[in-house]
Design a protein around this motif. Structure first.
Motif, PDB file in Angstrom:
ATOM      1  N   SER A 622      34.139  -9.234 -13.320  1.00 52.37           N
ATOM      2  CA  SER A 622      34.250 -10.313 -14.144  1.00 52.37           C
ATOM      3  C   SER A 622      34.425 -11.488 -13.406  1.00 52.37           C
ATOM      4  CB  SER A 622      35.868  -9.916 -14.884  1.00 52.37           C
ATOM      5  OG  SER A 622      36.722  -9.919 -14.024  1.00 52.37           O
ATOM      6  N   SER A 623      34.914 -11.407 -12.019  1.00 55.68           N
ATOM      7  CA  SER A 623      34.975 -12.671 -11.350  1.00 55.68           C
ATOM      8  C   SER A 623      33.780 -13.442 -10.830  1.00 55.68           C
ATOM      9  CB  SER A 623      35.643 -12.199  -9.705  1.00 55.68           C
ATOM     10  OG  SER A 623      34.787 -11.250  -8.952  1.00 55.68           O
ATOM     11  N   MET A 624      32.545 -12.646 -10.856  1.00 52.73           N
ATOM     12  CA  MET A 624      31.432 -13.192 -10.557  1.00 52.73           C
ATOM     13  C   MET A 624      30.864 -14.217 -11.932  1.00 52.73           C
ATOM     14  SD  MET A 624      29.260 -10.224  -9.152  1.00 52.73           S
ATOM     15  CE  MET A 624      29.982  -9.290  -7.501  1.00 52.73           C
ATOM     16  N   TYR A 625      31.266 -13.461 -13.416  1.00 50.99           N
ATOM     17  CA  TYR A 625      30.939 -14.458 -14.414  1.00 50.99           C
ATOM     18  C   TYR A 625      32.129 -15.559 -14.875  1.00 50.99           C
ATOM     19  CZ  TYR A 625      27.970 -10.635 -15.921  1.00 50.99           C
ATOM     20  OH  TYR A 625      26.857  -9.831 -15.919  1.00 50.99           O
ATOM     21  N   MET A 626      33.027 -15.347 -14.164  1.00 52.13           N
ATOM     22  CA  MET A 626      33.822 -16.383 -14.151  1.00 52.13           C
ATOM     23  C   MET A 626      33.530 -17.737 -13.267  1.00 52.13           C
ATOM     24  SD  MET A 626      36.562 -15.806 -16.055  1.00 52.13           S
ATOM     25  CE  MET A 626      37.950 -16.997 -15.810  1.00 52.13           C
ATOM     26  N   ALA A 627      33.016 -17.320 -12.053  1.00 47.00           N
ATOM     27  CA  ALA A 627      32.239 -18.332 -11.404  1.00 47.00           C
ATOM     28  C   ALA A 627      31.159 -19.156 -12.304  1.00 47.00           C
ATOM     29  CB  ALA A 627      31.830 -17.692  -9.974  1.00 47.00           C
ATOM     30  N   VAL A 628      30.362 -18.413 -12.782  1.00 44.48           N
ATOM     31  CA  VAL A 628      29.427 -19.021 -13.668  1.00 44.48           C
ATOM     32  C   VAL A 628      29.853 -19.997 -14.548  1.00 44.48           C
ATOM     33  CG1 VAL A 628      27.422 -18.723 -15.464  1.00 44.48           C
ATOM     34  CG2 VAL A 628      27.662 -16.954 -13.214  1.00 44.48           C
ATOM     35  N   LEU A 629      31.111 -19.360 -15.513  1.00 46.15           N
ATOM     36  CA  LEU A 629      31.910 -20.180 -16.342  1.00 46.15           C
ATOM     37  C   LEU A 629      32.430 -21.461 -15.754  1.00 46.15           C
ATOM     38  CD1 LEU A 629      33.810 -17.627 -18.519  1.00 46.15           C
ATOM     39  CD2 LEU A 629      32.084 -19.313 -19.530  1.00 46.15           C
ATOM     40  N   SER A 630      32.889 -21.472 -14.538  1.00 45.40           N
ATOM     41  CA  SER A 630      33.583 -22.611 -13.957  1.00 45.40           C
ATOM     42  C   SER A 630      32.340 -23.756 -13.601  1.00 45.40           C
ATOM     43  CB  SER A 630      34.105 -22.235 -12.569  1.00 45.40           C
ATOM     44  OG  SER A 630      35.212 -21.406 -13.064  1.00 45.40           O
ATOM     45  N   GLY A 631      31.032 -23.306 -13.173  1.00 42.48           N
ATOM     46  CA  GLY A 631      30.196 -23.903 -12.772  1.00 42.48           C
ATOM     47  C   GLY A 631      29.558 -24.545 -14.248  1.00 42.48           C
TER      48      GLY A 631
END
Length: 713
Positions: A622-631
């Motif tokens: 989930s942390s990888m997708y959260m990084a995309v959401l932040s970007g």
């Protein structure tokens, strides 16, 4: 007249026979008691004495009384010893054998007041009486008093000098070392042939840190006995020179059990593959009779565990027919060191009557787990332990540590406040716990309380304070507190790398760099903290330069994460790509930070490819997708945010926490792009679902005062 003479002669003969019988009986009793004591049958020795006691104790010889007192001492039976003292109190003035035995009894049973009273009221003090007092003070961890008593002796013999060296060894201070050198320079040359005395002198020099002097004395000694080798090996281990202890072991032709134990201790300190191989080799060669020595088996288990061979240690432990508490302790400690706390807890459940050391290890295991189940176990065991254990400051420290790491701060604070005799490690346990809870204010409050109470800080305490300052990141506050650290502490490596981290996080990389460049050989942690400091302050190029200067053996997951983060925060995408491609073993964290770097640079297609690469042989993170959401939020790309969130709902439908955080980010993206209605709808849905937003802490320092505010994340 003749009849009178015959009657007188007969009466004299009877008296003579009775006296002879009494003497003979006394000799036999003394001899029988001595035999029983020598065979460690102390209860039988006392029973034999009591059978003969009645009301005739005055006729008993000194040897009988001393044998009775010896049995009391070994049994720790202070009350019975005091009873014997009362029966023969009139004889203590003239009989130094009995006086010596009584002092020894009181000292070994921790009744220092009675021993000191008897010593002070003894008019003629022989060397044996001084020796009993000195030995007792050492036993009771009052080496200073033993040294003061030694200074009262006009002509000390080899025994009292030997005890003096033991007292200095216990202190282990520079002052004690000076005393050792003074006395050793004055003792008669004849004494140097006493191997026991030389072994004690070597031990004192080693424990006081004068390895060079000890080596010189050892090398000059023509006759070297095992106790001297043992003192040197033990000294090398104490001074973190395990390799030298192993080299010395190789010189010994017929090592005894004590020497084998020291070898295993040295290997345990090294914790290398070579040390493990040596442990296995030697353990397979030692005589089978040694396998009944529980101390030796404990050391062997400890060495195997510390060298990482858990399986071998388990096999040896399971095969052992007689398992003593120290063996359970070595296994539990080993499991904790090898991050197998659950196994340590399982082993604890097999122990019928755990002592304070075992309970201490249980709390350490629970602290490592930090789970609600571990907390329940901590509470259950702490409620059932003997009241006597509550005076054990080491045990209370471990209990505080376990409570804090399991998240029960309230209980820990209550226990800490109730504890009357607080020791420094207790403050350290509380401060470390506050830091783990992201509550640096409490750490600093406790530190200020220590100052008010005139309690001097230790290296551990100041490490906790520096870590708290790192979390706050305020330069002025850092400056004011760092001035309070004693200068002698700044040479400590842990303090140095903590300071590098603190100055980097407070925005003063120049001060961090100043400390780093003074290090002759920076270790892995110091490199990591320096690179991290550069990264946090947008100095990615400096971070990369230092990264490529690092020894290759230091490269690990933590370093890779720090350097990729530094590239990410400085927009150095190409450099991040190059480093990422060079990493052979990429972990979830490494993939995550690379995706974050690409997302910050709005390279979402490339970020998606990296996610696909990871998910080829891993479960989604989930942390990888959260990084995309932040970007996506950063560039107000609501479409990409919605697409990413929808994909996450399919992947993590069973997990509420990541989806809640993702929904908050999605709502923020819609709000920042101007679609207030969409943002409100998402927030309303979150509210209806009952999912709680995480509380975040923000802090600031104004005029030296620390302020904390809560924020919804």
């Amino acid at each position: 007249m003749l009849i009178k003479l015959l009657k007188y002669y007969s009466l004299s003969l009877v008296v003579s026979v009775k006296r002879s019988a009494t003497i003979q009986s006394g000799v036999n009793l003394s001899y029988q008691m001595e035999l029983l004591n020598d065979n460690k049958q102390f209860k039988k020795a006392l029973e034999l004495f009591e059978d003969h006691t009645k009301n005739s104790t005055k006729t008993f010889s000194s040897s009988i009384i001393t044998q009775a007192l010896k049995a009391c001492t070994h049994l720790g039976d202070l009350e019975r010893g005091k009873t014997i003292h009362q029966l023969i109190s009139s004889r203590t003035k003239d009989d130094f054998y009995i006086t010596t035995s009584l002092i020894h009894l009181y000292m070994q049973c921790y009744d220092l007041a009675s021993a000191e009273l008897l010593f002070d009221t003894t008019a003629k003090k022989k060397l044996s009486i001084y020796g009993a007092m000195m030995k007792g003070y050492i036993k009771n961890k009052q080496a200073k008093k033993a040294i003061d008593l030694f200074n009262q002796i006009d002509k000390p013999d080899e025994i009292t000098i030997n005890l003096f060296f033991n007292a200095c060894a216990q202190l282990g201070t520079p002052e004690a070392l000076n005393l050792v050198n003074q006395v050793s320079n004055k003792i008669p040359k004849l004494f140097y042939s006493n191997s026991i005395l030389i072994a004690s002198l070597l031990d004192a020099l080693m424990k006081c840190g004068d390895v060079k002097h000890a080596e010189l004395l050892f090398d000059k000694s023509k006759i070297r006995v095992l106790s001297m080798y043992g003192a040197m090996m033990k000294g090398y281990i104490k001074n973190n020179k395990a390799k030298k202890a192993i080299d010395l072991f190789d010189q010994i032709k017929n090592p005894n059990e004590v020497v084998f134990i020291l070898l295993f201790n040295a290997c345990a300190q090294l914790r290398t593959l070579e040390a493990l191989n040596l442990v296995k080799q030697i353990s397979s060669e030692i005589p089978k009779s040694f396998h009944s020595n529980s101390s030796l088996i404990t050391s062997l288990l400890d060495a195997l565990m510390k060298c990482g061979d858990v399986q071998h240690a388990e096999s040896l432990f399971d095969k052992s027919k007689i398992k003593v508490p120290s063996m359970y302790g070595a296994m539990m400690k080993g499991y904790i060191q090898n991050n197998k706390a659950k196994k340590a807890i399982d082993l604890f459940s097999q122990i019928k009557n755990p002592n304070d050391i075992i309970i201490n290890l249980l709390f350490n295991a629970c602290a490592q787990l930090g789970t609600p189940e571990a907390l329940n176990l901590v509470n259950r065991v702490s409620n059932t332990i003997q009241k006597l254990f509550h005076s054990n400051s080491i045990l209370i420290t471990s209990l505080l540590d376990a409570l804090m790491k399991c998240g029960d701060v309230k209980h820990a604070k209550s226990l800490f406040d109730k504890t009357t005799n607080k020791i420094l490690p207790m403050y350290g346990a509380m401060m470390n716990g506050f830091n783990l809870e992201n509550n640096p204010e409490e750490t600093l409050n406790l530190f200020n309380k220590m100052k008010v109470d005139n309690i001097e800080g230790s290296i551990v305490v100041f490490l906790c304070v520096i870590k708290a300052l790192s979390q706050i990141g305020d330069y002025s506050l850092c400056q004011s507190i760092i001035k309070q650290i004693p200068n002698s502490f700044f040479v400590n490596t842990e303090i140095q790398y903590a300071l590098i981290d603190m100055w980097g996080k407070s925005g003063h990389v120049d001060l961090a760099k100043e400390i780093f460049e003074k290090l002759s050989q920076p270790n892995q942690v110091e490199y990591t903290n320096m690179i991290n400091g550069y990264g946090l302050n947008g100095m990615g190029i400096r971070a990369i330069e230092l990264y490529y200067k690092m020894p290759k053996e230091f490269l690990d997951d933590a370093i890779y994460v720090c350097i990729l983060n530094a590239c990410s925060h400085s927009g150095l995408v190409q450099e991040a790509r190059s480093i990422f491609e060079s990493i052979e073993m990429k972990t979830e964290k490494v993939y995550g930070v690379m995706i974050d770097c690409l997302s910050r640079a709005s390279l979402f297609d490339e970020a998606e490819k990296v996610i696909d690469e990871y998910e080829y042989d891993h479960s989604p993170s989930s942390s990888m997708y959260m990084a995309v959401l932040s970007g996506a939020r950063n560039i107000k790309n609501a479409g990409l945010s919605q697409k990413t969130y929808d994909h996450m709902k399919k992947l993590f439908s069973q997990s509420t926490n990541p989806l809640t955080s993702a929904a908050v980010l999605l709502a923020n993206t819609y709000a920042s792009s101007g679609d207030i209605e969409k943002a409100s709808n998402i927030r309303n849905e979150l509210h209806k679902s009952g999912q709680k937003k995480k509380m975040g802490l923000t802090s600031t320092v104004v005029n030296g005062e620390f302020y904390v505010s809560l924020q919804l994340q």
